[in-house]
Design a protein around this motif. Sequence first.
Motif, mmCIF file in Angstrom:
data_model
loop_
_atom_site.group_PDB
_atom_site.id
_atom_site.type_symbol
_atom_site.label_atom_id
_atom_site.label_comp_id
_atom_site.label_asym_id
_atom_site.label_seq_id
_atom_site.Cartn_x
_atom_site.Cartn_y
_atom_site.Cartn_z
ATOM 1 N N LYS A 34 -11.008 1.839 1.419
ATOM 2 C CA LYS A 34 -10.922 2.256 2.838
ATOM 3 C C LYS A 34 -9.473 2.242 3.316
ATOM 4 O O LYS A 34 -9.003 3.186 3.940
ATOM 5 N N GLN A 35 -8.783 1.143 2.987
ATOM 6 C CA GLN A 35 -7.373 1.036 3.410
ATOM 7 C C GLN A 35 -6.526 2.123 2.751
ATOM 8 O O GLN A 35 -5.698 2.759 3.397
ATOM 9 N N LEU A 36 -6.773 2.353 1.472
ATOM 10 C CA LEU A 36 -5.987 3.354 0.737
ATOM 11 C C LEU A 36 -6.241 4.759 1.285
ATOM 12 O O LEU A 36 -5.322 5.568 1.432
ATOM 13 N N GLN A 37 -7.513 5.025 1.597
ATOM 14 C CA GLN A 37 -7.888 6.373 2.071
ATOM 15 C C GLN A 37 -7.112 6.771 3.332
ATOM 16 O O GLN A 37 -6.813 7.950 3.545
ATOM 17 N N GLN A 38 -6.771 5.754 4.141
ATOM 18 C CA GLN A 38 -6.011 6.049 5.370
ATOM 19 C C GLN A 38 -4.610 6.580 5.073
ATOM 20 O O GLN A 38 -4.008 7.248 5.915
ATOM 21 N N GLY A 39 -4.110 6.310 3.853
ATOM 22 C CA GLY A 39 -2.734 6.712 3.547
ATOM 23 C C GLY A 39 -2.625 7.888 2.594
ATOM 24 O O GLY A 39 -1.516 8.277 2.219
ATOM 25 N N MET A 94 0.830 -1.215 0.000
ATOM 26 C CA MET A 94 0.000 0.000 0.000
ATOM 27 C C MET A 94 0.867 1.269 0.000
ATOM 28 O O MET A 94 0.519 2.262 -0.642
ATOM 29 N N ASN A 95 2.014 1.227 0.679
ATOM 30 C CA ASN A 95 2.896 2.409 0.700
ATOM 31 C C ASN A 95 3.400 2.728 -0.705
ATOM 32 O O ASN A 95 3.486 3.895 -1.097
ATOM 33 N N ASP A 96 3.714 1.661 -1.435
ATOM 34 C CA ASP A 96 4.190 1.857 -2.811
ATOM 35 C C ASP A 96 3.074 2.452 -3.685
ATOM 36 O O ASP A 96 3.319 3.343 -4.505
#
Length: 320
Positions: free
Chosen positions: A233-238, A199-201
């Motif tokens: 949802k997971q992406l939105q956190q980053g 996800m960081n990438d």
Amino acid sequence: MKRIGLLTSGGDAPGMNAAIRAVVRSGLYYGMEVFGIERGYTGLMEDSVIPMEMRSVSNIVQCGGTRLRTARCMEMLTVEGQKKAVDTLDKYGIEGLVVIGGDGSFRGAKVLSEQYGVPTIGIPGTIDNDLEYTDYTLGFDTAVNTCLDIINKLRDTMTSHERVSVVEVMGRRCGDIALYSGIASGAEIIVVPEIAFDMNDIVSRINRSRAHGKHSNIIVIAEGVMGAEQFAKQLQQGTEHAVRPTCIGHVQRGGSPSMADRMLAAQFGNKAVRLLKDGIGNRAVGIRNNKIIEMDIIEAVSMKKTFNYELYETLQMISM
Ligand code: ATP
């Protein structure tokens, strides 16, 4: 061989009707009688068998879905069910069978050939493109084109609002629909079951593209990884950019087949009948390097699907 049967099984795919037409017309051309079995293997359990004439398949080459309808048939997994299937084929004097479907349907065909001696030919009909022995399955091209149409529209609105779109496509455990629709739509990122994602990438790639003047991002995710909502949802956190999920869903399985799928259907259907006419069974037809091929159906279902990493790298290089 004088009498052949035909069924469509598993998930429907655009081009199945064109394949039905090709099988029926080719069979009639060779002087055979052709029987359509309704709702996949269920039709053999319930004696739902209909004679197919020249006009039974008029005006269906362009139609999505399958006129013979399709179903998942649990009874076919049991010995009693398999015997019932063979009894129904015997009742109509059907000497050979064409099965249009995915790998599960092919396994049913394999049982009929291997254990009950019914010559069977498999035509790969599934949007997933998850069969290794053939470059393309029937319905894949149309499904990808449907995804492209939707992604094009998403790009319009995502660019206006400077958002990130997460688009979920089908394919079960196979990432081909995501890979092809990702490349062809100019998506920045694809997420497939074959490759672990970071996800960081993904966040870094989005930020880099924005720094280079991009106003939107498209991420195509295969259903075999996770749903679009969960991923968004997971992406939105980053990320501070607004993320919107879209699940394309069953729209991918419908619609008028593309030229590529109609051509495959004509060639697969015709090849299947030619094989049965020559008394050859237990084969799967497919296409490799632009040539129609046939191979042992058991071998065909046993081959492990490989992922095209070169195409994946191509996307990484050209989608910035
Ligand atoms: P798709 O890839 O689109 O889902 P599929 O052909 O793989 O299509 P399945 O639901 O896996 O779809 O299989 C279709 C049908 O084939 C099953 O409902 C069952 O009737 C039959 N079938 C599947 N596996 C077997 C097996 N091992 N033995 C006998 N019949 C089988």
